[in-house]
Design a protein around this motif. Structure first.
Motif, PDB file in Angstrom:
ATOM      1  N   ILE A 226       5.880   4.624  -3.886  1.00 37.10           N
ATOM      2  CA  ILE A 226       4.987   5.776  -4.066  1.00 37.10           C
ATOM      3  C   ILE A 226       5.743   6.918  -4.763  1.00 37.10           C
ATOM      4  N   GLY A 227       6.972   7.165  -4.335  1.00 36.89           N
ATOM      5  CA  GLY A 227       7.780   8.228  -4.934  1.00 36.89           C
ATOM      6  C   GLY A 227       7.987   8.012  -6.418  1.00 36.89           C
ATOM      7  N   ARG A 228       8.232   6.750  -6.801  1.00 38.19           N
ATOM      8  CA  ARG A 228       8.435   6.425  -8.218  1.00 38.19           C
ATOM      9  C   ARG A 228       7.139   6.698  -9.010  1.00 38.19           C
ATOM     10  N   ALA A 229       5.994   6.275  -8.455  1.00 36.46           N
ATOM     11  CA  ALA A 229       4.706   6.472  -9.143  1.00 36.46           C
ATOM     12  C   ALA A 229       4.412   7.957  -9.327  1.00 36.46           C
ATOM     13  N   VAL A 230       4.661   8.754  -8.285  1.00 36.87           N
ATOM     14  CA  VAL A 230       4.407  10.199  -8.378  1.00 36.87           C
ATOM     15  C   VAL A 230       5.339  10.836  -9.411  1.00 36.87           C
ATOM     16  N   ALA A 231       6.600  10.427  -9.422  1.00 33.81           N
ATOM     17  CA  ALA A 231       7.559  10.979 -10.386  1.00 33.81           C
ATOM     18  C   ALA A 231       7.133  10.649 -11.814  1.00 33.81           C
ATOM     19  N   LYS A 232       6.608   9.434 -12.029  1.00 38.64           N
ATOM     20  CA  LYS A 232       6.141   9.046 -13.368  1.00 38.64           C
ATOM     21  C   LYS A 232       4.930   9.892 -13.778  1.00 38.64           C
ATOM     22  N   THR A 233       4.040  10.148 -12.814  1.00 36.23           N
ATOM     23  CA  THR A 233       2.868  10.981 -13.112  1.00 36.23           C
ATOM     24  C   THR A 233       3.300  12.391 -13.508  1.00 36.23           C
ATOM     25  N   THR A 248      -0.433   5.010 -10.320  1.00 36.21           N
ATOM     26  CA  THR A 248      -0.955   4.736  -8.976  1.00 36.21           C
ATOM     27  C   THR A 248      -0.036   3.787  -8.212  1.00 36.21           C
ATOM     28  N   ALA A 249      -0.118   3.845  -6.905  1.00 37.53           N
ATOM     29  CA  ALA A 249       0.673   2.939  -6.045  1.00 37.53           C
ATOM     30  C   ALA A 249      -0.045   2.809  -4.705  1.00 37.53           C
ATOM     31  N   SER A 250      -1.151   2.074  -4.703  1.00 42.12           N
ATOM     32  CA  SER A 250      -1.897   1.914  -3.462  1.00 42.12           C
ATOM     33  C   SER A 250      -1.178   0.944  -2.522  1.00 42.12           C
ATOM     34  N   MET A 251      -1.114   1.311  -1.258  1.00 44.38           N
ATOM     35  CA  MET A 251      -0.504   0.408  -0.273  1.00 44.38           C
ATOM     36  C   MET A 251      -1.354  -0.839  -0.064  1.00 44.38           C
ATOM     37  N   ALA A 252      -2.564  -0.826  -0.596  1.00 46.16           N
ATOM     38  CA  ALA A 252      -3.414  -2.016  -0.522  1.00 46.16           C
ATOM     39  C   ALA A 252      -3.084  -3.003  -1.637  1.00 46.16           C
ATOM     40  N   GLU A 253      -2.154  -2.579  -2.528  1.00 49.40           N
ATOM     41  CA  GLU A 253      -1.781  -3.457  -3.640  1.00 49.40           C
ATOM     42  C   GLU A 253      -0.279  -3.677  -3.712  1.00 49.40           C
ATOM     43  N   MET A 254       0.423  -3.343  -2.657  1.00 55.14           N
ATOM     44  CA  MET A 254       1.877  -3.565  -2.663  1.00 55.14           C
ATOM     45  C   MET A 254       2.302  -4.225  -1.353  1.00 55.14           C
TER      46      MET A 254
ATOM     47  N   THR B  41       9.518 -11.841  -6.088  1.00 61.09           N
ATOM     48  CA  THR B  41       8.133 -12.131  -6.488  1.00 61.09           C
ATOM     49  C   THR B  41       7.184 -11.096  -5.884  1.00 61.09           C
ATOM     50  N   MET B  42       7.389 -10.802  -4.597  1.00 59.13           N
ATOM     51  CA  MET B  42       6.508  -9.858  -3.919  1.00 59.13           C
ATOM     52  C   MET B  42       6.638  -8.459  -4.522  1.00 59.13           C
ATOM     53  N   VAL B  43       7.870  -8.048  -4.807  1.00 55.90           N
ATOM     54  CA  VAL B  43       8.098  -6.715  -5.383  1.00 55.90           C
ATOM     55  C   VAL B  43       7.416  -6.616  -6.751  1.00 55.90           C
ATOM     56  N   ASN B  44       7.600  -7.638  -7.587  1.00 57.85           N
ATOM     57  CA  ASN B  44       7.011  -7.600  -8.926  1.00 57.85           C
ATOM     58  C   ASN B  44       5.486  -7.638  -8.877  1.00 57.85           C
ATOM     59  N   LYS B  45       4.965  -8.353  -7.897  1.00 53.88           N
ATOM     60  CA  LYS B  45       3.510  -8.459  -7.765  1.00 53.88           C
ATOM     61  C   LYS B  45       2.889  -7.109  -7.427  1.00 53.88           C
ATOM     62  N   GLY B  46       3.625  -6.301  -6.691  1.00 47.29           N
ATOM     63  CA  GLY B  46       3.050  -5.053  -6.215  1.00 47.29           C
ATOM     64  C   GLY B  46       3.378  -3.829  -7.051  1.00 47.29           C
ATOM     65  N   HIS B  47       4.356  -3.906  -7.968  1.00 49.58           N
ATOM     66  CA  HIS B  47       4.740  -2.711  -8.713  1.00 49.58           C
ATOM     67  C   HIS B  47       3.742  -2.349  -9.796  1.00 49.58           C
ATOM     68  N   HIS B  48       3.709  -1.051 -10.110  1.00 52.82           N
ATOM     69  CA  HIS B  48       2.758  -0.570 -11.124  1.00 52.82           C
ATOM     70  C   HIS B  48       3.501   0.068 -12.280  1.00 52.82           C
TER      71      HIS B  48
END
Lengths: 330, 48
Positions: A226-233, A248-254, B41-48
């Motif tokens: 989340i910190g990385r995503a906010v810093a990029k924004t 974005t960095a939703s905890m529903a997608e990580m 794999t899990m880390v790459n799947k979830g990163h944006h």
């Protein structure tokens, strides 16, 4: 004065408590295996009774509504995984308990059925409450806008769906993506600073009205992502103004990983490694379990201990910003 | 002891073979490699 049989027994066996926090908050069953290990290593395990008191309704809930670990033998619930670990190490538990207060040598608690209990101890570790720092917010006119900016828990309200709804209607999309303040578009709450829209575990209340449920975890890996995503924004905002891309960095997608140490040593160390994907259950995408059982797994062994040692050194390396530090994921 | 203290006698326990496998350098070396791959794999799947 002659000692009684009860006091003799008490003198021989010391009760050690690992206490849940005074309010519903982060639970930490991972503290148990190293505690039991260290007592064994020091040769005093037979003199200690280790008890874990928690607001989880079952072991292995972890504040995430439990998990189903995929394995070659099928699906293993995290409850079974954790109970096995506790039983193997002779650790006991008091479940679904809200700690009311701690007096010298005794902890008082309330159970989900409304009954009260107390547990004596000789040594105790108390995990502190997990909440915000109770900041006050005022607008330019000096009006108190704390309720608009912060949730009652003290965490900051962001782009989540905070509308109250029953457990059955909770969705992965309720959780925030950009972590931007609802009040100010140049303020973000990264990592553990944001207010979750609701818990992940089913909320439970005693007949006395006491909420007894663990809060959702979001420390460690999710905080880093989340910190990385906010810093990029923010970088995009500086470079392109309002037209900058919002990351974005939703905890529903990580996913997230946790390694609980259960002993040290290159040849005889042990740890329990657990991963979960996604962190927020998504029943629409992954069915009733809400998670991908290929990416959600747990195992105990020497390899997990090696992994913990490796991650320890990698994260320190990254924190020191040594060459190519950015290649190390959160 | 408090009556509310629970133990877990029905929880499955590892057999001696499984306990030995937990500290077998060969088996755990393989599991270490698998764990690393799974986490990457899990880390790459979830990163944006």
């Amino acid at each position: 004065m002659p000692a009684t049989a009860a006091s003799d027994e008490h003198a021989m066996k010391h009760a050690i408590l690992i206490l849940e926090t005074l309010i519903p908050a982060r639970r930490d069953a991972s503290a148990l295996p190293p505690t039991a290990y260290q007592l064994v290593k020091e040769g005093v395990r037979d003199k200690a009774e280790v008890i874990y008191i928690t607001n989880e309704s079952s072991l292995g809930d972890f504040g995430m509504d439990g998990m189903n670990f995929g394995s070659k033998d099928g699906v293993v619930p995290s409850q079974m995984f954790t109970e096995s670990l506790f039983q193997e190490r002779g650790v006991k538990a008091i479940l679904a308990a809200h700690v009311e207060r701690v007096d010298p040598g005794v902890v008082h608690y309330e159970l989900l059925d409304g009954t009260k209990g107390e547990q004596s101890f000789d040594f105790a570790m108390l995990l502190p409450p997990f909440r915000g720092v109770d900041l006050k917010a005022f607008d330019a006119e000096g009006t108190d806008i704390t309720d608009e900016v912060f949730a009652p828990s003290g965490f900051m309200k962001v782009d989540a769906d905070y509308s109250p709804k029953p457990y059955e209607q909770w969705e992965a999309s309720d959780w925030p993506k950009t972590y931007q303040s609802v009040k100010y578009d140049n303020v973000w709450a990264a990592g553990i600073a944001f207010a979750p829209p609701h818990q992940m575990s089913r909320p439970q209340q005693s007949p006395n009205g006491t909420m007894i449920a663990p809060a959702p975890p979001r420390t460690g890996m999710p905080s880093g992502v989340i910190g990385r995503a906010v810093a990029k924004t923010i970088a995009e905002r500086i470079k392109h103004g309002g037209a900058g891309k919002v990351h974005t960095a939703s905890m529903a997608e990580m996913g997230a990983a946790c390694i609980a140490s259960a002993g040290t040593g290159w040849r005889d160390g042990k740890a329990a490694a657990m991963t979960v994907f996604p962190i927020i259950p998504d029943k629409q995408k992954y069915g009733q379990s809400g998670r991908d059982t290929k990416e959600t797994y747990g195992e105990i062994g020497l390899s997990a201990h090696w992994m913990k040692v490796m991650l320890h050194h990698l994260f320190i390396y990254k924190a020191k910003a040594r060459p190519f530090w950015y290649l190390i994921p959160e | 002891m408090d009556d509310n203290v629970t133990t877990f006698p029905d929880a499955p326990q590892p057999d001696p073979k499984q306990i030995k496998a937990r500290t077998s350098v060969l088996k755990q070396g393989w599991r270490f490699a698998v764990l690393n791959l799974k986490m990457i794999t899990m880390v790459n799947k979830g990163h944006h």
